[in-house]
Design a protein around this motif. Structure first.
Motif, PDB file in Angstrom:
ATOM      1  N   GLU A  41      -0.406 -18.840 -22.415  1.00  0.00           N
ATOM      2  CA  GLU A  41      -0.051 -18.447 -23.773  1.00  0.00           C
ATOM      3  C   GLU A  41      -1.309 -18.223 -24.606  1.00  0.00           C
ATOM      4  OE1 GLU A  41       4.279 -20.692 -24.197  1.00  0.00           O
ATOM      5  OE2 GLU A  41       2.609 -21.227 -25.512  1.00  0.00           O
TER       6      GLU A  41
ATOM      7  N   ASP B 217      -4.616 -13.700 -41.695  1.00  0.00           N
ATOM      8  CA  ASP B 217      -3.529 -14.404 -42.365  1.00  0.00           C
ATOM      9  C   ASP B 217      -3.474 -13.907 -43.807  1.00  0.00           C
ATOM     10  OD1 ASP B 217      -3.037 -17.916 -43.360  1.00  0.00           O
ATOM     11  OD2 ASP B 217      -1.796 -16.119 -43.634  1.00  0.00           O
TER      12      ASP B 217
ATOM     13  N   SER C  52      -0.854 -14.105 -45.863  1.00  0.00           N
ATOM     14  CA  SER C  52       0.299 -14.669 -46.558  1.00  0.00           C
ATOM     15  C   SER C  52      -0.041 -15.098 -47.986  1.00  0.00           C
ATOM     16  CB  SER C  52       0.863 -15.847 -45.764  1.00  0.00           C
ATOM     17  OG  SER C  52      -0.152 -16.800 -45.521  1.00  0.00           O
TER      18      SER C  52
ATOM     19  N   ASN D 131      -1.507 -21.809 -35.577  1.00  0.00           N
ATOM     20  CA  ASN D 131      -0.408 -21.215 -34.829  1.00  0.00           C
ATOM     21  C   ASN D 131      -0.402 -19.703 -34.989  1.00  0.00           C
ATOM     22  OD1 ASN D 131       0.291 -22.018 -37.569  1.00  0.00           O
ATOM     23  ND2 ASN D 131       2.279 -21.096 -37.174  1.00  0.00           N
ATOM     24  N   THR D 132      -0.113 -19.004 -33.925  1.00  0.00           N
ATOM     25  CA  THR D 132      -0.145 -17.545 -33.944  1.00  0.00           C
ATOM     26  C   THR D 132       0.848 -16.959 -34.931  1.00  0.00           C
ATOM     27  OG1 THR D 132       1.442 -17.462 -32.119  1.00  0.00           O
ATOM     28  CG2 THR D 132      -0.890 -17.412 -31.534  1.00  0.00           C
ATOM     29  N   GLY D 133       1.966 -17.628 -35.139  1.00  0.00           N
ATOM     30  CA  GLY D 133       3.010 -17.100 -35.995  1.00  0.00           C
ATOM     31  C   GLY D 133       2.626 -16.976 -37.443  1.00  0.00           C
ATOM     32  N   HIS D 134       1.549 -17.642 -37.827  1.00  0.00           N
ATOM     33  CA  HIS D 134       1.151 -17.605 -39.242  1.00  0.00           C
ATOM     34  C   HIS D 134       0.265 -16.407 -39.546  1.00  0.00           C
ATOM     35  CE1 HIS D 134       1.377 -19.995 -42.934  1.00  0.00           C
ATOM     36  NE2 HIS D 134       0.259 -19.381 -43.249  1.00  0.00           N
ATOM     37  N   TYR D 135      -0.170 -15.701 -38.526  1.00  0.00           N
ATOM     38  CA  TYR D 135      -1.072 -14.572 -38.711  1.00  0.00           C
ATOM     39  C   TYR D 135      -0.291 -13.266 -38.662  1.00  0.00           C
ATOM     40  CZ  TYR D 135      -4.843 -17.888 -38.424  1.00  0.00           C
ATOM     41  OH  TYR D 135      -5.697 -18.940 -38.687  1.00  0.00           O
ATOM     42  N   ASN D 136      -0.596 -12.388 -39.584  1.00  0.00           N
ATOM     43  CA  ASN D 136       0.216 -11.206 -39.804  1.00  0.00           C
ATOM     44  C   ASN D 136      -0.298  -9.956 -39.093  1.00  0.00           C
ATOM     45  OD1 ASN D 136      -0.398 -12.776 -42.604  1.00  0.00           O
ATOM     46  ND2 ASN D 136       1.808 -12.498 -42.295  1.00  0.00           N
TER      47      ASN D 136
ATOM     48  N   TRP E 109      -3.147  -8.283 -36.153  1.00  0.00           N
ATOM     49  CA  TRP E 109      -3.904  -8.605 -34.958  1.00  0.00           C
ATOM     50  C   TRP E 109      -4.734  -7.411 -34.507  1.00  0.00           C
ATOM     51  CZ3 TRP E 109      -3.771 -13.404 -32.564  1.00  0.00           C
ATOM     52  CH2 TRP E 109      -2.841 -14.298 -33.076  1.00  0.00           C
TER      53      TRP E 109
END
Length: 127
Positions: free
Chosen positions: A43, A98, A100, A110-115, A117
């Motif tokens: 991952e 990020d 946000s 965590n990868t989910g916090h980055y918008n 790539w």
């Protein structure tokens, strides 16, 4: 926001590389940036992050003392200096933004916090 990572390559164990991530199309200087990596069949994992001002950084335990994240807001570039490289550092390295909250002092792993790539740059460390 568009991110373009570069600087990967093949290096022997113990060597060094500097990755760069150039940003465009947004207000880069307002947001935290991160580096992640993904090895084959694993991952994507957090490597390092830096706040908008560069005043706070965070690192994965596996790279502490060997890697350094920095940024140049005038040039809209974030860097990852990697020293004392090990074969287990072999992976595709991704930069991420990020967006946000602008001017936030918080960093996330965590990868989910980055918008946004970048496309990734391959790092291979031979033993």
């Amino acid at each position: 926001v568009q991110l373009q990572a570069s600087g990967g390559g093949l290096v022997q164990a113990g060597g060094s590389l500097r990755l760069a991530c150039a940003a465009s199309g947004g207000t880069f200087s307002r947001y935290a940036m991160g580096w992640f990596r993904q090895a084959p069949e694993k991952e994507r994992e957090f490597v390092a992050a830096i706040t908008w001002s560069g005043g706070t950084t965070d690192y994965a335990d596996s790279v502490k003392g060997r890697f350094t994240i920095s940024r140049d807001n005038a040039k809209e570039v974030v860097y990852l200096r990697m020293n004392s490289l090990k074969p287990e550092d072999t992976a595709v390295y991704y930069c991420a933004a990020d967006v946000s909250i602008a001017f936030s002092g918080r960093l996330y792993t965590n990868t989910g916090h980055y918008n946004y790539w970048g496309q990734g740059t391959q790092v291979n460390v031979s033993s």
